[in-house]
Each structure stands twice: as structure tokens, then as C-alpha cells.
Motif scaffolding. Structure first.
Motif, PDB file in Angstrom:
ATOM      1  N   UNK A  35       0.836  -1.200   0.000  1.00  0.00           N
ATOM      2  CA  UNK A  35       0.000   0.000   0.000  1.00  0.00           C
ATOM      3  C   UNK A  35       0.867   1.245   0.000  1.00  0.00           C
ATOM      4  N   UNK A  36       0.596   2.122  -0.952  1.00  0.00           N
ATOM      5  CA  UNK A  36       1.290   3.405  -1.016  1.00  0.00           C
ATOM      6  C   UNK A  36       0.349   4.409  -1.665  1.00  0.00           C
ATOM      7  N   UNK A  37       0.257   5.574  -1.066  1.00  0.00           N
ATOM      8  CA  UNK A  37      -0.613   6.637  -1.566  1.00  0.00           C
ATOM      9  C   UNK A  37       0.221   7.881  -1.857  1.00  0.00           C
ATOM     10  N   UNK A  38      -0.186   8.654  -2.830  1.00  0.00           N
ATOM     11  CA  UNK A  38       0.504   9.923  -3.050  1.00  0.00           C
ATOM     12  C   UNK A  38       0.395  10.813  -1.813  1.00  0.00           C
ATOM     13  N   UNK A  39       1.363  11.655  -1.619  1.00  0.00           N
ATOM     14  CA  UNK A  39       1.346  12.614  -0.519  1.00  0.00           C
ATOM     15  C   UNK A  39       1.286  14.029  -1.081  1.00  0.00           C
ATOM     16  N   UNK A  40       0.839  14.955  -0.251  1.00  0.00           N
ATOM     17  CA  UNK A  40       0.782  16.351  -0.680  1.00  0.00           C
ATOM     18  C   UNK A  40       2.173  16.845  -1.033  1.00  0.00           C
ATOM     19  N   UNK A  41       3.148  16.507  -0.198  1.00  0.00           N
ATOM     20  CA  UNK A  41       4.514  16.960  -0.481  1.00  0.00           C
ATOM     21  C   UNK A  41       5.039  16.340  -1.767  1.00  0.00           C
ATOM     22  N   UNK A  42       4.670  15.074  -2.044  1.00  0.00           N
ATOM     23  CA  UNK A  42       5.110  14.417  -3.269  1.00  0.00           C
ATOM     24  C   UNK A  42       4.503  15.058  -4.511  1.00  0.00           C
ATOM     25  N   UNK A  43       3.209  15.370  -4.450  1.00  0.00           N
ATOM     26  CA  UNK A  43       2.557  16.032  -5.578  1.00  0.00           C
ATOM     27  C   UNK A  43       3.207  17.389  -5.826  1.00  0.00           C
ATOM     28  N   UNK A  44       3.450  18.122  -4.756  1.00  0.00           N
ATOM     29  CA  UNK A  44       4.057  19.448  -4.913  1.00  0.00           C
ATOM     30  C   UNK A  44       5.457  19.358  -5.516  1.00  0.00           C
ATOM     31  N   UNK A  45       6.141  18.266  -5.233  1.00  0.00           N
ATOM     32  CA  UNK A  45       7.495  18.093  -5.756  1.00  0.00           C
ATOM     33  C   UNK A  45       7.503  17.471  -7.148  1.00  0.00           C
TER      34      UNK A  45
ATOM     35  N   UNK B 259      18.498  -1.787  -2.560  1.00  0.00           N
ATOM     36  CA  UNK B 259      19.832  -1.179  -2.485  1.00  0.00           C
ATOM     37  C   UNK B 259      20.047  -0.037  -3.478  1.00  0.00           C
ATOM     38  N   UNK B 260      19.126   0.150  -4.389  1.00  0.00           N
ATOM     39  CA  UNK B 260      19.286   1.219  -5.377  1.00  0.00           C
ATOM     40  C   UNK B 260      19.006   2.558  -4.690  1.00  0.00           C
ATOM     41  N   UNK B 261      19.854   3.559  -4.883  1.00  0.00           N
ATOM     42  CA  UNK B 261      19.655   4.862  -4.228  1.00  0.00           C
ATOM     43  C   UNK B 261      18.304   5.479  -4.586  1.00  0.00           C
ATOM     44  N   UNK B 262      17.728   6.168  -3.610  1.00  0.00           N
ATOM     45  CA  UNK B 262      16.419   6.789  -3.803  1.00  0.00           C
ATOM     46  C   UNK B 262      16.436   7.783  -4.953  1.00  0.00           C
ATOM     47  N   UNK B 263      17.553   8.508  -5.119  1.00  0.00           N
ATOM     48  CA  UNK B 263      17.632   9.492  -6.193  1.00  0.00           C
ATOM     49  C   UNK B 263      17.504   8.828  -7.560  1.00  0.00           C
ATOM     50  N   UNK B 264      18.090   7.630  -7.694  1.00  0.00           N
ATOM     51  CA  UNK B 264      18.010   6.918  -8.965  1.00  0.00           C
ATOM     52  C   UNK B 264      16.586   6.429  -9.225  1.00  0.00           C
ATOM     53  N   UNK B 265      15.931   5.922  -8.166  1.00  0.00           N
ATOM     54  CA  UNK B 265      14.545   5.469  -8.291  1.00  0.00           C
ATOM     55  C   UNK B 265      13.656   6.630  -8.719  1.00  0.00           C
ATOM     56  N   UNK B 266      13.831   7.769  -8.069  1.00  0.00           N
ATOM     57  CA  UNK B 266      12.996   8.928  -8.374  1.00  0.00           C
ATOM     58  C   UNK B 266      13.218   9.401  -9.804  1.00  0.00           C
ATOM     59  N   UNK B 267      14.434   9.339 -10.286  1.00  0.00           N
ATOM     60  CA  UNK B 267      14.737   9.764 -11.652  1.00  0.00           C
ATOM     61  C   UNK B 267      14.070   8.840 -12.662  1.00  0.00           C
ATOM     62  N   UNK B 268      14.118   7.528 -12.418  1.00  0.00           N
ATOM     63  CA  UNK B 268      13.509   6.560 -13.343  1.00  0.00           C
ATOM     64  C   UNK B 268      12.000   6.756 -13.415  1.00  0.00           C
ATOM     65  N   UNK B 269      11.385   7.057 -12.266  1.00  0.00           N
ATOM     66  CA  UNK B 269       9.926   7.150 -12.185  1.00  0.00           C
ATOM     67  C   UNK B 269       9.406   8.561 -12.420  1.00  0.00           C
ATOM     68  N   UNK B 270      10.255   9.472 -12.818  1.00  0.00           N
ATOM     69  CA  UNK B 270       9.847  10.870 -12.968  1.00  0.00           C
ATOM     70  C   UNK B 270       8.726  10.992 -13.998  1.00  0.00           C
ATOM     71  N   UNK B 271       7.582  11.610 -13.630  1.00  0.00           N
ATOM     72  CA  UNK B 271       6.474  11.751 -14.591  1.00  0.00           C
ATOM     73  C   UNK B 271       6.876  12.573 -15.811  1.00  0.00           C
TER      74      UNK B 271
END
Length: 751
Positions: A712-722, A739-751
């Protein structure tokens, strides 16, 4: 069924041009009739300014018809439309035509619809073919069986989105021959054709109701519905039970006490005629029963009186197996099909009798034919009594519709709305502030824009709406939510978010929380026509893509059925495939794609079905399975869902999650699965219900529950704003590991 398609079904009749099926129809269909203006001769349709005769681009002959839409064109689609009576016989109808497309962003297609007394009985179009873009002349076909209930035929050519599309050289065939060559239909007459006593009104006038009258009317509603689905004189089609209701109503309204009402009802049941003996008396098969009929009350002499109780029990013992007049089952699927139910669209409302008929019809359909009545969460008898004064005494068409909307909402089924009347659901209005709103962390958050000018407006992405025109959102929700039919709270809020900024055109004042402060901003409500409310939360852009060499992504909102194998081939070599169903699938991919995800034959769903011999009973069906096909996906599978995942999206998720090691990521879905059944209601209204029960193979329910994610994971207000997609990020993490860095995950999933 997609709700946009439902809206189309309910709308097109208004735009139809009346025609005749004479040989002269050929020149209208191929646009060779004399053209006297811009609009194609002989055709109806709309909106104005979007359909034209074209004498420059044709398939053959002198002219074609062209639909042309730009950003800001009125409505969500344009169409040319013809309709005429089904006064002919045959087994099938076929509409053919040559189509040409130029830069179409939406969809284009021929469509064909048959109507009976209760509205649409058959409908086909080309929606699943997802015809768009640019295309030279190609012939296409839509087909329907000619239904015995069909009384009107409507057909035409449709386009949504923007671009230009042409149609030419259309043909309408019955059993392969032109429709004007089809033989005349010979229809057997029924009591519905001969009993016209109340065609212009029920004659029932009510100004107020005492508690005694409400109790007696509640008893009438239960007895009337029981007789409708059990008495052989009614189930064989020998009684016009709607009009029989109006004949007994005066005695029930005038009854000074319960005993008098019981006596009037006993006489009415006797007057309907003898109940037996029956040649094929019905019995309840005990095997695989999921729900039993709730009929203990027909033996309750305190409720009914001795004479009425005996009569109703005799009706039950002498009911005819498999015989119903007002309901049948759709072939193959077996969801209920409500036949011979007129919507009485020409009756003038207010009319207390027809308003009570609407309540009784809907209430009894839920009591006997709703497969999920055990999870409604309401005392259904209490709902009947509470609804009687509200609906019977509604003094205007709008109040009547709103009270019916509130009744339907108490079924708590996202499919069960008053779909014909959403324009009056609060907050009503033909305009809206052109921004997207979504409830995030239970708060209404601006998440995007509905036109380019809104980007420069006063409301900004990331604003939390706290009040509208001086009224707090919490107060507005309390006022609005009773009219929003939904299986669960998140789906109610989903639908409120899509309309909460509606209202009259002009200025509005919206209070928002922004950067830790509450500020008042002025905003303009603009015409809603031309605005497209977001109904997906998937990634914009291509249907399939590689987010990285290791992560493949497929969204179902724009998939094409013939491409299923190619999607799997294109995902080869990745560690995992993300299937985004935060949308409604554009094609039915359950078997075409699901079979390429499983390693062995695996059960994924089972259904429950109603019993025509035993109204109120539902039986288990056998589980359905997926069988493996090639090419086969061997990597991980992650499925994304949230509150917009509804009906076919939920069913598809159930199928895909049986893939070995598959994970469902996101939040609870809309909780309304299964094929829908349409319910016509007096005053020209229309509702629906989920028509079959949908369960996991181990009989765990999905109605109201929805699809519960594994993660379970829901969008957050801070996430939408970012500008982040936190659900997609979690899916990528499921594939690539911790083990993959969060920055790399966020870059791959960038809308």
C-alpha cells in the motif's frame, strides 16, 4: 462499460434525425442526396459547427461527411445521427462505411444502437479499436443481433478529441441485404400494448403523509415487488403491474390503519388471478447457493395479516420455474436484463404515483436481483420507509431526481448512479474552475490544469482547497456526499473532486492553503464544455516504454488488443514489467495479456449469478482460469492501482496478480466489478447496478472491498508538490530492489 460510453448511449437519441427505411435512404447514407447547406442532408447530430458536407475529399461520388473538432469545440464528441422504428424483421444488423482520418487525437467510429421500451437493448461501436491518428480510406463494420425487444434503431458516425474525420458510402444491412428490403415485423401484442389507462398520469396526488400511511405504503412496496417476480399471472406477462399499482394505491393511501391496508392488499392479490396449479413448479437447488432468497416475511401474519400471508405463500409454492416477464439474463454473462420496464419519459413530473413506482421498482430490483445485497451495509426495509415521503412528495422534477439519487447512493455501488441526471448533482452548474482536484491525504489538492490559461490563473498546483465561496469544504462535503453513489469513501471523494469546482459561470472565491498560509484567491468558472476531467493517474505519453534498461512500463489506458504479444516481446530483457491500471483499460486485455504472464493454468476469479426461478437467490459459478501462451514474460510483474481503477480495471488486476511473484502496488480500488445492468426509471431516468458478483477463486469478495494492494502506497501532498509519482517509485523499487539509491529510483519514475 465505460461511463463515457454510457453517457453517449443516453445522449444520442436527442440528436437523431428521423428517417424512413425506403430506398431513398441509400442517397442519405452515401451523401449523394441533394445538399442544401453545410450539414449533411438527412442527418441529425451535433454539436453545431462540427459536422460538414465535404465535396473535395470523398471516397466515391460527389460528397462525404466530415467531422472536425479543435481545442475548445463544444461537448466531448461530435456525431451525425439517424433513427427510425424497428418495424422490420431479421436476425442481424450491420452498419458499414469507409472512414478517413487526419490528426485525430481521440477516437473515431461507426456506432449502432437498438432501443426498447426501457432504453438501449443493444449497442456496438468501434471504441475498442482505438481508431485515431491519420488514416486513408478503409472500410469498417459494426454488427448487432436484432433483439426482439428493439423498437427504435439509431446509428451514425462519431468522433472525440480533435482533428478531422470523414465517412462515405455507408450501408445499413439486415441479414446482408439493404434495410429497406427487410420484411415487415409482426409483433405479438402484450398487456403492455393494450392497457393504456395511466399513460398520461397516475392520478395519485399526495400533499402529506402520516406515519400510518408511510408504513402502509412500505408494505405495499414489498408486496408489489414480491408479486411482480413470483405471481404466475405477472411472470407470464398477463398483468401490467405498473398500472395495477396505481389501481390499488388509492385504497392503501386511504387505509386508516394497518389492518385495513392488509385487507386491501389481500383483495388486490386475489383480483390479479389464481396462482396455480403450476406445470413446472420452481424449486431452489441447494447446490452452490451463495445467497438465499430473503422471504421469511411472507409468513409474518403480524406484518401481513392471516389472509394476505396465506395468499403470498400460495404464490410462492406455485411459481413457475424459469418464468419472468420483467427480467431475463444476458446471454453468456447472466447479469440481469430488465425487460418491459418503461421509463415513462413523457409522464409529467411531479406525479406521486409514478414517483412511488420509481422507488418500488428500484428497491425491489436491489432486493431480488442485486448480487451484492448482503454487503450494502444498510437496513433495506428501513431505506424503503425512509425514502417514501422524500420521493413521493418531491414537488419538482429536480427534487424527484435528487431524492432518487440519494436512494441509489444507499446501495453503495459505484456502478449504481442516477446516470441520466448527473448534471443536477450538487454542486450543479455548466461551468467550472479549470483545474484538476484530487483528494490527497483526505484533503482536496490542486493537481493540474484543464486548459492552458489555467496555468497562469490564481490556483496553483499544490494548493489545498479549504473553502469555496466562503463555505468550508468540510461543510460542503456533508451537504454533497449523500448524492454520490460509490462503493467506498475514497471513490466518493474521487467523484466529488471531479465536480467540486462546478457552478455558475463567473467569478468564485476559493480559500487555499499555500506555503503554510490560508489565502483567498479569485478564480473564473468557465464553460465545462471543452474541458476534459482527468480520469487516469498513469504516465502521459507512450503506451509502452522502457523507463530504464531494467524497467518496462505499460499503461492500459491506451493499449491495443492485437499488440499484446508485442508488448511482451518489447519487455524482454528487463528485470520487470510495470502494468499501470490507474485508469480504465482501452481494450479487454485479461486473456490476451494475462495468459502471457502465467506459468501454468491458474484460477483467478469466480462469479455469482441470479436465479430466475428463485428471485433473491444467487449461485456460485465455476472459477475461470488463465492458460499460458507465448511469448511469455519471465521477469517480475508489478501492477499499479488506485481509486480510478474500477470495474474492468479491477477484473484485469485480479487476473494479472496471479502471475508468479506479482505484486499489486497502490491503494484500494473503486470496489465495483462485474458487468452492469441498466435500470430505466419513470420520468426518463436511468440507473445501473453491478449485475454479477465477482469473487476471488477462494470466494473472497471484491464488491465494496475493491482490490487490496500487496504494497500500500498513496501519493502525498509533499510528493505532488514536488512533481513525484510515489506509487510508480514504489513499483520501480519492487523491481530493482532495496539497495538502489532513492535518487536513482525517483529519476527513473519521474512523470
Amino acid at each position: 462499460m465505460r461511463l463515457g460510453l454510457l453517457s453517449l448511449i443516453l445522449t444520442l437519441e436527442v440528436w437523431a434525425q428521423t428517417a424512413t427505411r425506403s430506398p431513398g435512404l441509400a442517397n442519405i447514407l452515401n451523401f449523394e442526396a441533394e445538399q442544401k447547406g453545410q450539414w449533411p442532408a438527412g442527418w441529425g447530430g451535433g454539436p453545431a459547427g462540427t459536422a460538414f458536407v465535404d465535396d473535395k475529399i470523398v471516397h466515391a461520388g460527389r460528397a462525404s461527411a466530415r467531422l472536425e473538432r479543435v481545442a475548445g469545440s463544444p461537448g466531448q464528441f461530435s456525431t451525425i445521427t439517424i433513427g427510425f422504428p424497428v418495424d422490420f424483421a431479421g436476425s442481424s444488423i450491420q452498419l458499414k462505411g469507409f472512414l478517413r482520418l487526419e490528426d485525430v487525437s481521440g477516437t473515431v467510429g461507426l456506432w449502432l444502437r437498438e432501443d426498447g421500451d426501457a432504453g438501449a437493448v443493444a449497442f456496438d461501436n468501434m471504441q475498442n479499436r482505438q481508431l485515431k491518428g491519420t488514416l486513408d480510406w478503409v472500410e469498417y463494420t459494426v454488427n448487432l443481433p436484432l433483439e426482439k425487444e428493439a423498437k427504435q434503431l439509431f446509428f451514425g458516425f462519431l468522433m472525440s478529441g480533435t482533428g478531422r474525420a470523414w465517412v462515405d458510402d455507408m450501408q445499413l444491412l439486415v441479414d446482408g441485404k439493404p434495410v429497406w428490403e427487410a420484411p415487415e415485423a409482426v409483433r405479438p401484442k402484450t398487456v403492455l400494448d393494450s392497457d393504456h389507462e395511466f399513460d398520461t398520469g397516475s392520478g395519485i396526488v399526495l400533499k402529506e403523509l402520516s406515519s400510518v400511511q408511510v408504513g402502509n405504503l412500505a408494505l405495499l412496496g414489498k408486496v408489489w415487488g414480491y408479486v411482480k417476480y413470483h405471481h404466475p399471472q405477472v411472470t407470464s406477462g398477463k398483468r401490467h403491474l405498473d398500472y395495477d399499482l396505481f389501481r390499488v394505491l388509492p385504497a392503501i393511501v386511504a387505509a386508516p390503519d394497518r389492518t385495513s391496508a392488509q385487507a386491501a392488499l389481500a383483495k388486490w392479490v386475489d383480483d390479479i388471478g389464481p396462482a396455480g396449479p403450476c406445470d413446472r413448479c420452481a424449486q431452489l437447488a441447494e447446490k452452490d447457493v451463495h445467497l438465499r432468497p430473503d422471504l421469511d416475511w411472507i409468513s409474518d401474519t403480524a406484518l401481513l395479516g392471516a389472509k394476505l400471508a396465506v395468499s403470498l405463500q400460495a404464490v410462492h409454492s406455485r411459481r413457475t420455474a424459469g418464468q419472468q416477464c420483467y427480467v431475463s439474463q444476458m446471454p453468456g454473462v447472466l447479469n440481469p436484463k430488465f425487460e418491459h420496464e418503461s421509463d415513462y419519459k413523457n409522464v409529467k413530473i411531479p406525479d406521486a404515483g409514478f414517483q412511488l413506482l420509481a422507488l418500488y421498482r428500484f428497491w425491489n430490483i436491489i432486493a431480488y436481483w442485486f448480487p451484492d445485497r448482503d454487503v450494502i451495509g444498510e437496513n433495506w426495509d428501513k431505506v424503503l420507509a425512509e425514502s417514501i415521503p422524500k420521493i413521493a412528495l418531491a414537488g419538482t422534477q429536480d427534487f424527484y431526481q435528487l431524492e432518487m439519487m440519494a436512494l441509489i447512493a444507499r446501495v453503495h455501488d459505484t456502478h449504481a448512479n442516477l446516470w441520466s441526471s448527473l448534471s443536477i448533482r450538487p454542486p450543479a452548474g455548466n461551468c467550472r474552475i479549470p483545474v484538476e482536484v484530487r483528494f490527497i491525504e483526505n484533503r482536496p489538492l490542486v493537481t493540474g490544469y484543464l486548459n492552458e490559461s489555467a496555468r497562469e490563473g490564481s490556483l496553483k498546483k499544490g494548493d489545498v482547497v479549504t473553502s469555496i465561496d466562503g463555505v468550508a469544504v468540510t461543510s460542503l462535503l456533508e451537504r454533497w456526499l449523500p448524492y454520490y453513489a460509490a462503493s467506498n469513501r475514497v471513490t466518493q471523494l474521487r467523484d466529488v473532486a471531479r465536480s467540486m469546482l462546478n457552478g455558475a459561470c463567473g467569478k468564485a472565491v476559493v480559500s487555499v492553503e499555500r506555503e503554510g498560509k490560508v489565502v483567498d484567491v479569485a478564480a473564473d468558472r468557465v464553460p465545462s464544455a471543452g474541458l476534459t476531467i482527468a480520469s487516469t493517474h498513469d504516465l502521459r505519453g507512450d503506451t509502452f516504454r522502457k523507463l530504464s534498461p531494467e524497467v518496462a512500463y505499460l499503461k492500459l489506458s491506451s493499449v491495443k488488443l492485437p499488440e499484446a504479444a508485442r508488448y511482451i516481446d518489447d519487455a524482454a530483457g528487463s528485470k520487470g514489467l510495470i502494468i499501470d491500471i490507474r485508469n480504465y483499460p482501452s481494450a479487454f486485455m485479461v486473456f490476451a495479456l494475462g495468459s502471457r504472464l502465467v506459468a501454468s493454468e491458474t484460477e483467478f476469479v469466480r462469479f455469482t449469478f441470479g436465479d430466475l426461478s428463485n428471485p433473491g437467490a444467487f449461485h456460485w459459478g465455476q472459477p475461470l482460469t488463465l492458460k499460458p501462451e507465448t511469448p511469455h514474460h519471465t521477469g517480475k510483474v508489478v501492477i499499479l492501482v488506485d481509486e480510478v481503477s474500477q470495474s474492468q480495471a479491477e477484473y484485469t488486476t485480479m487476473a494479472f496478480r496471479i502471475a508468479p511473484g506479482a505484486k499489486v502496488v497502490g491503494s484500494t480500488t473503486a470496489g465495483a466489478d462485474g458487468n452492469v445492468s441498466t435500470i430505466p426509471l419513470p420520468g426518463g431516468l436511468s440507473s445501473m447496478i453491478s449485475g454479477i458478483g465477482v469473487f476471488y477463486p477462494d470466494k473472497r469478495p471484491t464488491q465494496r472491498v475493491g482490490i487490496i494492494p500487496d504494497v500500500e502506497v498513496r501519493p502525498t501532498i509533499s510528493g505532488i508538490r514536488a512533481g513525484r509519482d510515489e506509487v510508480l517509485e514504489t513499483a520501480v523499487r519492487q523491481i530493482l530492489g532495496p539497495d538502489v539509491p532513492a535518487e536513482q529510483i525517483e529519476k527513473i519514475a519521474k512523470p
